[in-house]
Design a protein around this motif. Structure first.
Motif, PDB file in Angstrom:
ATOM      1  N   HIS A  19      -2.902  -5.779  11.672  1.00 48.38           N
ATOM      2  CA  HIS A  19      -1.601  -6.451  11.717  1.00 48.38           C
ATOM      3  C   HIS A  19      -0.514  -5.433  11.328  1.00 48.38           C
ATOM      4  O   HIS A  19      -0.779  -4.545  10.507  1.00 48.38           O
ATOM      5  CB  HIS A  19      -1.622  -7.618  10.729  1.00 48.38           C
ATOM      6  CG  HIS A  19      -0.473  -8.544  10.853  1.00 48.38           C
ATOM      7  ND1 HIS A  19       0.698  -8.367  10.146  1.00 48.38           N
ATOM      8  CD2 HIS A  19      -0.303  -9.672  11.603  1.00 48.38           C
ATOM      9  CE1 HIS A  19       1.536  -9.348  10.452  1.00 48.38           C
ATOM     10  NE2 HIS A  19       0.955 -10.152  11.340  1.00 48.38           N
ATOM     11  N   PRO A  20       0.695  -5.555  11.900  1.00 47.54           N
ATOM     12  CA  PRO A  20       1.758  -4.600  11.543  1.00 47.54           C
ATOM     13  C   PRO A  20       2.038  -4.537  10.037  1.00 47.54           C
ATOM     14  O   PRO A  20       2.538  -3.525   9.550  1.00 47.54           O
ATOM     15  CB  PRO A  20       2.988  -5.143  12.294  1.00 47.54           C
ATOM     16  CG  PRO A  20       2.423  -5.917  13.432  1.00 47.54           C
ATOM     17  CD  PRO A  20       1.119  -6.491  12.954  1.00 47.54           C
ATOM     18  N   SER A  21       1.713  -5.599   9.312  1.00 43.83           N
ATOM     19  CA  SER A  21       1.966  -5.611   7.859  1.00 43.83           C
ATOM     20  C   SER A  21       0.866  -4.916   7.069  1.00 43.83           C
ATOM     21  O   SER A  21       0.957  -4.801   5.850  1.00 43.83           O
ATOM     22  CB  SER A  21       2.086  -7.062   7.374  1.00 43.83           C
ATOM     23  OG  SER A  21       0.829  -7.719   7.511  1.00 43.83           O
ATOM     24  N   ASP A  22      -0.184  -4.454   7.734  1.00 40.14           N
ATOM     25  CA  ASP A  22      -1.331  -3.865   7.029  1.00 40.14           C
ATOM     26  C   ASP A  22      -0.901  -2.626   6.238  1.00 40.14           C
ATOM     27  O   ASP A  22      -0.161  -1.781   6.753  1.00 40.14           O
ATOM     28  CB  ASP A  22      -2.414  -3.487   8.050  1.00 40.14           C
ATOM     29  CG  ASP A  22      -3.758  -3.228   7.385  1.00 40.14           C
ATOM     30  OD1 ASP A  22      -3.882  -2.245   6.627  1.00 40.14           O
ATOM     31  OD2 ASP A  22      -4.685  -4.022   7.619  1.00 40.14           O
ATOM     32  N   ALA A  23      -1.403  -2.526   5.014  1.00 40.02           N
ATOM     33  CA  ALA A  23      -1.020  -1.401   4.137  1.00 40.02           C
ATOM     34  C   ALA A  23      -1.440  -0.054   4.722  1.00 40.02           C
ATOM     35  O   ALA A  23      -0.892   0.991   4.347  1.00 40.02           O
ATOM     36  CB  ALA A  23      -1.653  -1.589   2.762  1.00 40.02           C
ATOM     37  N   ARG A  24      -2.404  -0.049   5.633  1.00 45.61           N
ATOM     38  CA  ARG A  24      -2.852   1.219   6.238  1.00 45.61           C
ATOM     39  C   ARG A  24      -1.897   1.718   7.321  1.00 45.61           C
ATOM     40  O   ARG A  24      -1.998   2.857   7.778  1.00 45.61           O
ATOM     41  CB  ARG A  24      -4.256   1.049   6.823  1.00 45.61           C
ATOM     42  CG  ARG A  24      -5.325   0.808   5.757  1.00 45.61           C
ATOM     43  CD  ARG A  24      -6.635   0.344   6.372  1.00 45.61           C
ATOM     44  NE  ARG A  24      -6.491  -0.997   6.950  1.00 45.61           N
ATOM     45  CZ  ARG A  24      -7.427  -1.619   7.661  1.00 45.61           C
ATOM     46  NH1 ARG A  24      -8.578  -1.010   7.910  1.00 45.61           N
ATOM     47  NH2 ARG A  24      -7.212  -2.838   8.124  1.00 45.61           N
ATOM     48  N   MET A  25      -0.977   0.852   7.762  1.00 41.20           N
ATOM     49  CA  MET A  25       0.025   1.277   8.740  1.00 41.20           C
ATOM     50  C   MET A  25       1.021   2.224   8.067  1.00 41.20           C
ATOM     51  O   MET A  25       1.318   2.084   6.880  1.00 41.20           O
ATOM     52  CB  MET A  25       0.798   0.049   9.257  1.00 41.20           C
ATOM     53  CG  MET A  25       0.003  -0.867  10.138  1.00 41.20           C
ATOM     54  SD  MET A  25       0.125  -0.311  11.851  1.00 41.20           S
ATOM     55  CE  MET A  25      -0.775  -1.634  12.681  1.00 41.20           C
ATOM     56  N   SER A  26       1.599   3.146   8.836  1.00 41.18           N
ATOM     57  CA  SER A  26       2.728   3.930   8.344  1.00 41.18           C
ATOM     58  C   SER A  26       3.967   3.041   8.337  1.00 41.18           C
ATOM     59  O   SER A  26       4.048   2.077   9.106  1.00 41.18           O
ATOM     60  CB  SER A  26       2.965   5.132   9.253  1.00 41.18           C
ATOM     61  OG  SER A  26       1.816   5.945   9.273  1.00 41.18           O
TER      62      SER A  26
ATOM     63  N   LYS B  93      -3.272   2.313  15.501  1.00 42.61           N
ATOM     64  CA  LYS B  93      -3.813   1.294  14.589  1.00 42.61           C
ATOM     65  C   LYS B  93      -3.567  -0.134  15.080  1.00 42.61           C
ATOM     66  O   LYS B  93      -4.246  -1.059  14.658  1.00 42.61           O
ATOM     67  CB  LYS B  93      -3.176   1.448  13.207  1.00 42.61           C
ATOM     68  CG  LYS B  93      -3.388   2.829  12.567  1.00 42.61           C
ATOM     69  CD  LYS B  93      -2.910   2.834  11.118  1.00 42.61           C
ATOM     70  CE  LYS B  93      -3.171   4.181  10.467  1.00 42.61           C
ATOM     71  NZ  LYS B  93      -2.213   5.215  10.913  1.00 42.61           N
ATOM     72  N   ILE B  94      -2.608  -0.305  15.988  1.00 48.93           N
ATOM     73  CA  ILE B  94      -2.119  -1.652  16.293  1.00 48.93           C
ATOM     74  C   ILE B  94      -3.184  -2.545  16.938  1.00 48.93           C
ATOM     75  O   ILE B  94      -3.107  -3.765  16.862  1.00 48.93           O
ATOM     76  CB  ILE B  94      -0.849  -1.576  17.182  1.00 48.93           C
ATOM     77  CG1 ILE B  94      -0.041  -2.872  17.064  1.00 48.93           C
ATOM     78  CG2 ILE B  94      -1.194  -1.292  18.640  1.00 48.93           C
ATOM     79  CD1 ILE B  94       0.683  -3.022  15.770  1.00 48.93           C
ATOM     80  N   GLU B  95      -4.183  -1.949  17.568  1.00 49.46           N
ATOM     81  CA  GLU B  95      -5.191  -2.787  18.229  1.00 49.46           C
ATOM     82  C   GLU B  95      -6.156  -3.431  17.238  1.00 49.46           C
ATOM     83  O   GLU B  95      -6.852  -4.378  17.580  1.00 49.46           O
ATOM     84  CB  GLU B  95      -5.965  -1.963  19.267  1.00 49.46           C
ATOM     85  CG  GLU B  95      -5.084  -1.566  20.440  1.00 49.46           C
ATOM     86  CD  GLU B  95      -5.728  -0.524  21.337  1.00 49.46           C
ATOM     87  OE1 GLU B  95      -5.975  -0.853  22.499  1.00 49.46           O
ATOM     88  OE2 GLU B  95      -5.985   0.596  20.869  1.00 49.46           O
ATOM     89  N   THR B  96      -6.213  -2.892  16.015  1.00 45.60           N
ATOM     90  CA  THR B  96      -7.182  -3.427  15.047  1.00 45.60           C
ATOM     91  C   THR B  96      -6.567  -3.816  13.702  1.00 45.60           C
ATOM     92  O   THR B  96      -7.298  -4.082  12.760  1.00 45.60           O
ATOM     93  CB  THR B  96      -8.310  -2.398  14.782  1.00 45.60           C
ATOM     94  OG1 THR B  96      -7.707  -1.171  14.368  1.00 45.60           O
ATOM     95  CG2 THR B  96      -9.155  -2.183  16.025  1.00 45.60           C
TER      96      THR B  96
END
Ligand SMILES: *[C@@H]1O[C@H](CO)[C@@H](O)[C@H](O)[C@H]1NC(C)=O
Ligand SMILES: *[C@@H]1O[C@H](CO)[C@@H](O)[C@H](O)[C@H]1NC(C)=O
Length: 530
Positions: A386-393, A381-384
C-alpha cells in the motif's frame, strides 16, 4: 461353478473401483471421486461445492466451514457420467439457470479439471473459482497476501500486519504471465493451472491482474475469470477454461494438455481446436529498446487472446474462436498500433501490424513512454504494498530537478500529499511557446493534472474515463492510458531555472492521484496513444 466364478469376479472388480481404483461413488449428497492419482475429492451434488480433497491421505480442504466453489457458491444441482476414451474420465456437471460448472477427473491425474460456462454475470458481480484450503496442511501461501492477525486499513481488504501492509490484491500477476500459481505444505502443494486460451472469456486484456491468494484464516487459492478490480473492459460470458486445481508433493507443475476435453462432448460454449483459427504475422515500426517486450493482443466482445512476439516482431496467435478482432501491438503495456483481422475455423490469417506512435523531438523527457511507471520512485514496490507502507520512500511533496535520476521522481501524484514540483533549467534557445505532455496510466476519483509555471496556469482537463475502482492502493497501475497535452504560451518559460508545478484536480477529496511520465517537447506532434 462357472456362474459362481463370474459373479465373484464382477463383485471383486466393483469393490476395487469403489475403494482403490478410478471411479465415483454416490453416497447421500456426495459424489466421491477417486482419481487413482493420489487425489480423492468430494462434490456435494445439491450445491456444486467441493467439500473434501484428500491428497495422499492429507486433507487439503479447509474445515473452517466454507467449501471450495465457484463464485460464493451457486446452489447448483449436479449429475455425473463416466466415459471418454477407455472410460478414463468422470464428468460432473453442476447446473444453474445462468452458470454451469464442470468438474472432470482424468484417470491418474491428481487434479480436478474444470470449466465454467456463464450466460450472465453471477449476482455477486464477479466470476472466480475459490479453493478454500486448510492452513494447517497448506500453510505456505504468498507472504504479501497473508492477512492473519492484521488490522484493516482500507476497504476491509488491505491490512496492516506487524507494520507491513498486506492484501489479497498483492498476490496478483498479469494474465499474460499467470499460468500456474499455488500454495504448499509438508508433502502437498495445490496449484491453479490456467493454460492456453483459458482467459479467452475473461476481461481486461493481457495486463489485467487479479487475486491469486489470500490467507485470512483459510488458505484461499483463486482463478479470477473476471471482476471489477480496476477493470478496463466489459465482462464476457461463455466458456471459461479449461483450467485445473492440481496437486503435487511440492514441485511446481507445468501447464497441461487439455485437448482431452474434445473427446468428451456436451460442454456448453466449448469450442474444439478444429473450430478455431490462428493469426500469423510480423510487427514492425516498434522502438528497438522494446523488442523483447512486445506483445500482440486480440479482442472482440466474445473473446480475448494474446501472445508475445519474438525479438524480430514475429508472432503466431493461439487457436482463437472465429470472428473479427481488433489486433493491438503493445510496447511493454503501451498500445502503439492496431489493425483488424478476421479469423476463420481451420485457417491461419496473415496479418502484419505496425506502430503508429510518433514521438516528438524533446527538450527533456522523464521516464520511458511504455504504459507503465516503472523506473519512478516506489514503482518497484507498488504492486505488493500500500502507498502508506513504511517500506515505501517518502511520496513528498516532492521537488525533482531535471537531470536527476528518475528513481527520485514519485510514480504518482496524490492530492492528499500535494503538488509535484519540477525544476528545469533552460537556455534562451529552448524557451518560447512549448508543449508539455503528461502520460498517465490510471487515475482515481477523477484525478487529472493541472500545470502551473510562474503566473501561468493551464486549463483544468476534462474528467478522465478510468476504471471506477481503487488501483494504486491495490497493487496495480493499469488503467486507460491517457495523455494530457499543455500548450505553454510564449513568454512563460524563462532562460534560467523554471519551476513547474503539477497538481491534482478532482471533484473528490481523499487519495486522488494519477501517474506521471512527463515530456517537455519542442512541438506537439506526439501522437496520442491508442
Ligand atoms: C508481412 O510482412 C512480411 C515480412 O515483411 C511479408 O513478407 C508479408 O508479405 C507481409 N504479409 C502481409 C499479409 O502483408
Ligand atoms: C516535431 O517532431 C517531429 C517528430 O519527432 C519531427 O519530425 C519534426 O521535425 C518536429 N518539428 C519541429 C518544428 O521541431
Amino acid at each position: 461353478m462357472l456362474h459362481f466364478f463370474i459373479a465373484t469376479v464382477a463383485a471383486l472388480s466393483c469393490w476395487v473401483a469403489s475403494v482403490a481404483g478410478f471411479g465415483l461413488v454416490a453416497s447421500g449428497n456426495n459424489f466421491v471421486v477417486t482419481t487413482d492419482g493420489g487425489l480423492i475429492f468430494t462434490v456435494d451434488k445439491t450445491t456444486g461445492d467441493i467439500t473434501s480433497m484428500l491428497f495422499n491421505g492429507i486433507q487439503a480442504q479447509s474445515n473452517k466451514g466454507k467449501h471450495s466453489q465457484i463464485s460464493s457458491g451457486i446452489g447448483a444441482s449436479c449429475t455425473w457420467f463416466q466415459g471418454g476414451n477407455q472410460n478414463n474420465y468422470i464428468v460432473i456437471t453442476c447446473t444453474t439457470s445462468t452458470l454451469t460448472q464442470y468438474y472432470i477427473a482424468r484417470r491418474n491425474d491428481p487434479a480436478i479439471h474444470m470449466g465454467t460456462y456463464t450466460s450472465a454475470e453471477p449476482t455477486i458481480g464477479e466470476l472466480r473459482f475459490i479453493a478454500r484450503l486448510s492452513t494447517s496442511t497448506l500453510p505456505n501461501g504468498y507472504a504479501v497476501s497473508n492477512t492473519v492477525g492484521g488490522t484493516a486499513i482500507e476497504g476491509s481488504d488491505v491490512y496492516l500486519v506487524n507494520g507491513q501492509t498486506r492484501s489479497k490484491f498483492y498476490s496478483s500477476r498479469q494474465f499474460l504471465d499467470d499460468h500456474v500459481h499455488g500454495v504448499s505444505g509438508n508433502g502437498i502443494a495445490a496449484w491453479m493451472i490456467i493454460p492456453g486460451t483459458a482467459y479467452e472469456g475473461s476481461s481486461g486484456g493481457p495486463f489485467m491482474r487479479d487475486i491469486n491468494n489470500q490467507n485470512g484464516g483459510d488458505q484461499e487459492l483463486y482463478f479470477y475469470m473476471n471482476s471489477g478490480h480496476t477493470q478496463t473492459e466489459s465482462y464476457r460470458q461463455g466458456f471459461h477454461g479449461p483450467y485445473a486445481l492440481w496437486f503435487t508433493t511440492g514441485s511446481t507443475p507445468s501447464t497441461f494438455d487439455y485437448t482431452f476435453w474434445e473427446g468428451l462432448t456436451g460442454f456448453l460454449g466449448f469450442v474444439p481446436q478444429s473450430g478455431r483459427g490462428r493469426v500469423s504475422g510480423k510487427a514492425s515500426g516498434f522502438r528497438s529498446q522494446f523488442s523483447t517486450l512486445l506483445s500482440i493482443g486480440w479482442s472482440n466482445s466474445a473473446a480475448q487472446y494474446w501472445v508475445r512476439t519474438d525479438s524480430s516482431g514475429n508472432f503466431v496467435s493461439p487457436y482463437m474462436k472465429p470472428g473479427t478482432y481488433t489486433m493491438t501491438l503493445y510496447e511493454v503495456e503501451l498500445a502503439v498500433g492496431t489493425a483488424s483481422v478476421t479469423v476463420s475455423a481451420g485457417g491461419v490469417a496473415a496479418a502484419n501490424i505496425t506502430s503508429s506512435l510518433r514521438l516528438p523531438t524533446t527538450i527533456w523527457s522523464l521516464g520511458d513512454y511504455d504504459g507503465t511507471p516503472r523506473g519512478f520512485l516506489n514503482a518497484d514496490k507498488i504492486e505488493t504494498m500500500h502507498p502508506s507502507d513504511a517500506r515505501m520512500s517518502s511520496w513528498g511533496p516532492a521537488t525533482f530537478t531535471v537531470g536527476n535520476s528518475i528513481n527520485t521522481l514519485p510514480m504518482a501524484v496524490f492530492k492528499a500529499i500535494g503538488a509535484l514540483t519540477i525544476k528545469s533549467t533552460l537556455t534562451s534557445s529552448q524557451i518560447g511557446a512549448r508543449t508539455l505532455v503528461i502520460a498517465t496510466t490510471l487515475a482515481f476519483a477523477g484525478g487529472r493534472p493541472v500545470v502551473s509555471i510562474g503566473s501561468w496556469t493551464s486549463a483544468i482537463p476534462a474528467i478522465p474515463t478510468q476504471p471506477d475502482s481503487r488501483g494504486v492502493t491495490r497493487g496495480t497501475w493499469r488503467g486507460n492510458n491517457i495523455l494530457y497535452t499543455y500548450s505553454i504560451p510564449s513568454g512563460t518559460l524563462i532562460a534560467g531555472t523554471n519551476t513547474i508545478t503539477i497538481s491534482v484536480a478532482s471533484g473528490s477529496s481523499g487519495a486522488t492521484y494519477f501517474y506521471v511520465r512527463i515530456i517537455c517537447s519542442s512541438n506537439n506532434t506526439l501522437r496520442r496513444p491508442l
